[in-house]
Design a protein around this motif. Structure first.
Motif, PDB file in Angstrom:
ATOM      1  N   PHE A  42       0.861  -1.186   0.000  1.00 37.54           N
ATOM      2  CA  PHE A  42       0.000   0.000   0.000  1.00 37.54           C
ATOM      3  C   PHE A  42       0.898   1.238   0.000  1.00 37.54           C
ATOM      4  O   PHE A  42       1.047   1.917   1.014  1.00 37.54           O
ATOM      5  N   ASN A  43       1.514   1.492  -1.148  1.00 34.26           N
ATOM      6  CA  ASN A  43       2.544   2.531  -1.230  1.00 34.26           C
ATOM      7  C   ASN A  43       2.107   3.739  -2.045  1.00 34.26           C
ATOM      8  O   ASN A  43       2.943   4.463  -2.579  1.00 34.26           O
ATOM      9  N   ASN A  44       0.799   3.953  -2.119  1.00 32.20           N
ATOM     10  CA  ASN A  44       0.265   5.113  -2.843  1.00 32.20           C
ATOM     11  C   ASN A  44      -0.464   6.068  -1.901  1.00 32.20           C
ATOM     12  O   ASN A  44      -1.531   6.590  -2.231  1.00 32.20           O
ATOM     13  N   ASP A  45       0.099   6.260  -0.724  1.00 33.29           N
ATOM     14  CA  ASP A  45      -0.423   7.207   0.268  1.00 33.29           C
ATOM     15  C   ASP A  45      -1.826   6.836   0.755  1.00 33.29           C
ATOM     16  O   ASP A  45      -2.624   7.706   1.121  1.00 33.29           O
ATOM     17  N   LEU A  89      -1.887   8.012   4.323  1.00 28.97           N
ATOM     18  CA  LEU A  89      -1.196   9.272   4.601  1.00 28.97           C
ATOM     19  C   LEU A  89      -2.044  10.164   5.499  1.00 28.97           C
ATOM     20  O   LEU A  89      -3.217  10.432   5.213  1.00 28.97           O
ATOM     21  N   ASN A  90      -1.450  10.608   6.617  1.00 27.58           N
ATOM     22  CA  ASN A  90      -2.101  11.504   7.584  1.00 27.58           C
ATOM     23  C   ASN A  90      -3.356  10.906   8.204  1.00 27.58           C
ATOM     24  O   ASN A  90      -4.251  11.634   8.644  1.00 27.58           O
ATOM     25  N   CYS A  91      -3.431   9.588   8.232  1.00 32.64           N
ATOM     26  CA  CYS A  91      -4.531   8.896   8.916  1.00 32.64           C
ATOM     27  C   CYS A  91      -4.057   8.412  10.286  1.00 32.64           C
ATOM     28  O   CYS A  91      -2.864   8.325  10.564  1.00 32.64           O
ATOM     29  N   ALA A 123       3.634  -0.627  15.079  1.00 33.88           N
ATOM     30  CA  ALA A 123       3.121   0.717  15.372  1.00 33.88           C
ATOM     31  C   ALA A 123       4.194   1.769  15.123  1.00 33.88           C
ATOM     32  O   ALA A 123       3.921   2.842  14.580  1.00 33.88           O
ATOM     33  N   ASN A 124       5.426   1.461  15.514  1.00 33.56           N
ATOM     34  CA  ASN A 124       6.536   2.392  15.327  1.00 33.56           C
ATOM     35  C   ASN A 124       6.670   2.801  13.864  1.00 33.56           C
ATOM     36  O   ASN A 124       6.799   3.984  13.538  1.00 33.56           O
ATOM     37  N   MET A 125       6.604   1.827  12.965  1.00 34.75           N
ATOM     38  CA  MET A 125       6.841   2.116  11.556  1.00 34.75           C
ATOM     39  C   MET A 125       5.584   2.506  10.786  1.00 34.75           C
ATOM     40  O   MET A 125       5.652   2.707   9.570  1.00 34.75           O
ATOM     41  N   THR A 126       4.457   2.663  11.478  1.00 36.68           N
ATOM     42  CA  THR A 126       3.320   3.288  10.790  1.00 36.68           C
ATOM     43  C   THR A 126       3.684   4.729  10.424  1.00 36.68           C
ATOM     44  O   THR A 126       3.091   5.306   9.511  1.00 36.68           O
ATOM     45  N   THR A 127       4.666   5.278  11.110  1.00 38.09           N
ATOM     46  CA  THR A 127       5.191   6.601  10.748  1.00 38.09           C
ATOM     47  C   THR A 127       5.728   6.578   9.318  1.00 38.09           C
ATOM     48  O   THR A 127       5.410   7.450   8.502  1.00 38.09           O
ATOM     49  N   GLU A 128       6.556   5.565   9.008  1.00 34.96           N
ATOM     50  CA  GLU A 128       7.115   5.461   7.663  1.00 34.96           C
ATOM     51  C   GLU A 128       6.028   5.172   6.631  1.00 34.96           C
ATOM     52  O   GLU A 128       6.185   5.494   5.449  1.00 34.96           O
ATOM     53  N   TRP A 129       4.940   4.565   7.063  1.00 35.54           N
ATOM     54  CA  TRP A 129       3.828   4.281   6.156  1.00 35.54           C
ATOM     55  C   TRP A 129       3.037   5.557   5.849  1.00 35.54           C
ATOM     56  O   TRP A 129       2.238   5.580   4.933  1.00 35.54           O
ATOM     57  N   GLY A 130       3.270   6.604   6.653  1.00 32.84           N
ATOM     58  CA  GLY A 130       2.617   7.888   6.406  1.00 32.84           C
ATOM     59  C   GLY A 130       1.532   8.243   7.400  1.00 32.84           C
ATOM     60  O   GLY A 130       0.903   9.293   7.286  1.00 32.84           O
ATOM     61  N   ALA A 131       1.306   7.387   8.405  1.00 30.96           N
ATOM     62  CA  ALA A 131       0.208   7.596   9.352  1.00 30.96           C
ATOM     63  C   ALA A 131       0.644   8.459  10.532  1.00 30.96           C
ATOM     64  O   ALA A 131       1.828   8.570  10.849  1.00 30.96           O
TER      65      ALA A 131
END
Length: 658
Positions: free
Chosen positions: A224-227, A230-232, A254-262
């Motif tokens: 899921f690399n198309n945002d 993002l900001n969710c 949870a830590n890397m949900t940051t890198e996922w854009g959340a």
């Protein structure tokens, strides 16, 4: 990519109505939705507890701008910068000293006069303001907040750092704020927040053996690399699947949900969470004298109770669980079948490019530097997994391996278990507990043209050193491959008396060194002089039959054997082996092949055959002298066996859970 991955995204929009109140007073503009009557999801319910100045009966929801008074706010090395903002607005006293937490973790390797003076100034400021302070070397702030209960289920804790999402692994709504927000919270206890859209990320199925939380989040970032998020704020659902994910793995995800854009990634609170908290109560009681911030709570006139992690508070959340309403609204719904996830590598230089380990392995990429550091993967289980992989081996020539524990408590536990020393013996270069190379500070950074593989959470171009370097991310989990040379004992029904003579069985003080010298003494006196550390022993059928003596397994392990392969085993011997972290695999086909090609007059045969055991694939690859590999299926190891092996045996596995 996982073939059965369900790539489902349901975008649902709501018609928005702006209602303007023209009365001249603060907070005159409020946003309402047509779906005002909708039931709240978990994120909204947590925010409801921390939202201030609401109208009577008002229920908060995604899109609302609210004033929040979070449970805690953490600042790290940037405390000095926040202090400047705090003082520039005319504030002098932190309104709620217990709300703030200072942790020094980013530039801990920097011993310059300037940095030491900054650290000393922050410590003095903490004393002046009566704020909890954790000095350089205590660990990474996010790990400390979890260990010390500043991040607690169903609370909202913020930090002036992007990886505060990590607190969601324990059911806490953790989200980042900026320095001005932190200064505002110091001065007033409050700041503003717009509740983000909430995405429901639903897990289905169960993880395969050898797959970790890091693999899950790398898969999500890659698929899921198309945002999409993002900001969710993400709410992880799928109770049955989540029960199979350890708390450490939840923290990593949870830590890397940051890198996922959340902006947040929150797991449900379940029996795994409660059990971890109960265990923390006992551990914190033992270490209460080491934490200067607890001094005021340790008195002679009453039993010690930790101010944040205590049985009363755990009892309350257990009886008053917070869950999304059945018809709660989500902006998006993504599903992932965990059974389709395999070990993944992220990169190079992007978390949104991910490749299955089995595919990347074929590229035979040379590594210059390896890192087991950061707040995502440097906990006790991570260090143990790495130690078990590298124990008895050496870091390859030309490779630098850097290790830093997530906290001083983690390092102490790893030292007690022997895992820390195993890493040192292998050639690991030890760094102080802190961020270090992950943030591009201190020693060990990537140079031009170098390739690094890291258990950190970010591999952005140039973050860990040169912009002309390549950085990959991976999990420090169960080893994908063990290599060794085959040592063959062809006898069927090789019994425990042959493996470990009865005359030694009741010598309770016998050393492992002596056990290694007498192993197989009754079967083949030459065995002890022929075996080499790291060998893979292949036995015949019904290997280990006879008595229940545990030393038959421990003596083989003491000799340096890394794992066993046999046609079949006595189940008692197999239990003893697994309980002592000696892996047992079965391959009747391999045994038959060796019997047909070896001189069976010899009791122990050094075959000169190199072998690779690929656990994730359940395969054994035997390198033939003619350059042709023979492949044998051996099945995969169950998660329970992996946990025992990583722990170093059943006794250590039990100790970790007491």
């Amino acid at each position: 990519m996982p073939t059965s991955l369900t790539r489902t995204i349901l975008f649902t929009t709501r018609q928005r109505h702006l209602i303007f109140n023209h009365i001249n007073r603060p907070f005159i503009n409020r946003r309402f939705y047509a779906s005002e009557v909708r039931k709240q999801n978990l994120i909204e319910k947590i925010v409801q507890k921390y939202a201030q100045d609401l109208s009577p009966g008002q229920k908060v929801k995604s899109g609302d701008f609210v004033t929040i008074q979070p449970e805690h706010v953490m600042t790290h090395d940037n405390t000095a910068a926040v202090r400047t903002k705090f003082q520039s607005i005319g504030a002098q006293k932190i309104k709620f000293p217990r709300q703030a937490v200072f942790t020094l973790d980013h530039d801990v390797q920097n011993k310059s006069e300037k940095n030491l003076a900054k650290y000393a100034s922050i410590e003095e400021f903490s004393k002046l303001q009566n704020v909890d302070f954790y000095p350089a070397g205590r660990g990474i702030g996010h790990q400390i907040l979890v260990e010390e209960g500043y991040a607690f289920p169903y609370t909202m804790t913020v930090a002036s750092d992007s990886h505060s999402n990590m607190y969601g692994g324990i059911g806490c709504l953790g989200t980042p704020v900026v320095r001005t927000d932190a200064a505002s919270i110091w001065a007033t206890g409050k700041t503003w927040w717009q509740i983000p859209p909430v995405a429901n990320v639903e897990f289905k199925g169960q993880l395969q053996d050898g797959v970790t939380g890091k693999d899950i989040i790398i898969t999500l970032c890659g698929m899921f690399n198309n945002d999409e998020v993002l900001n969710c704020a993400i709410e992880f659902t799928g109770d049955e699947s989540i029960r199979g994910i350890s708390l450490d793995d939840r923290l990593a995800i949870a830590n890397m949900t940051t890198e996922w854009g959340a902006l947040a990634g929150v797991f449900p609170v379940d029996e795994i969470t409660i059990k971890w908290l109960r265990e923390r109560v006992n551990k914190l009681d033992l270490s209460k004298f080491e934490n200067k911030n607890l001094k005021k709570f340790v008195t002679s006139d009453r039993p010690f109770e930790h101010p944040r992690i205590n049985h009363s508070r755990i009892d309350y959340i257990e009886k008053n669980s917070l869950k999304s309403s059945p018809d709660a609204y989500y902006a998006k719904h993504l599903t992932l079948d965990l059974s389709t996830v395999s070990p993944y590598i992220s990169g190079p230089n992007s978390v949104k490019v991910s490749t299955p380990l089995i595919e990347l392995e074929k590229q035979n990429i040379a590594i210059n530097k390896a890192y087991l550091v950061s707040c995502v993967n440097s906990r006790v289980g991570d260090l143990k997994a790495a130690a078990q992989v590298i124990k008895g081996k050496k870091v390859a020539d030309g490779v630098e391996f850097y290790v830093a524990a997530a906290s001083s408590e983690v390092q102490k536990d790893a030292e007690t278990s022997g895992d820390w020393q195993a890493l040192i013996n292998a050639g690991a270069r030890i760094l102080p507990a802190g961020c270090g190379p992950c943030i591009g500070l201190g020693v060990g950074l990537l140079k031009d043209g170098e390739v690094g593989i890291s258990a950190t959470n970010r591999n952005f171009k140039g973050r860990m050193g040169s912009t002309n370097a390549l950085a990959y991310l991976a999990s420090p989990g169960f080893p994908d491959t063990i290599k060794g040379q085959l040592l063959f004992c062809p006898a069927d029904n090789l019994n425990t008396d042959g493996i470990y003579p009865g005359k030694y069985t009741y010598e309770d003080d016998i050393s492992t060194e002596k056990m290694a010298k007498v192993v197989m003494e009754n079967y083949d006196p030459k065995f002890a002089s022929m075996v080499s550390k790291g060998d893979i022993l292949v036995g015949g059928f019904n290997f280990g039959t006879g008595s229940s003596r545990e030393q038959a397994a421990t003596a083989i392990k003491a000799s340096g054997i890394s794992l066993l392969i046999a046609g079949s085993y006595s189940q008692i011997f197999k239990r003893n082996s697994i309980n002592n972290a000696l892996i047992c695999l079965e391959s009747p086909e391999l045994v038959q092949l060796l019997k047909s090609s070896c001189n069976l007059e010899e009791k122990t045969i050094r075959t000169q055959l190199d072998v690779e055991v690929k656990f994730a694939e359940g395969k054994v690859l035997v390198k033939g002298s003619n350059g042709v590999d023979n492949v044998f299926k051996v099945g995969t190891l169950g998660k329970s066996v992996q946990e025992i092996w990583i722990a170093g045996g059943l006794e250590n596995w039990i100790r970790q859970r007491l």
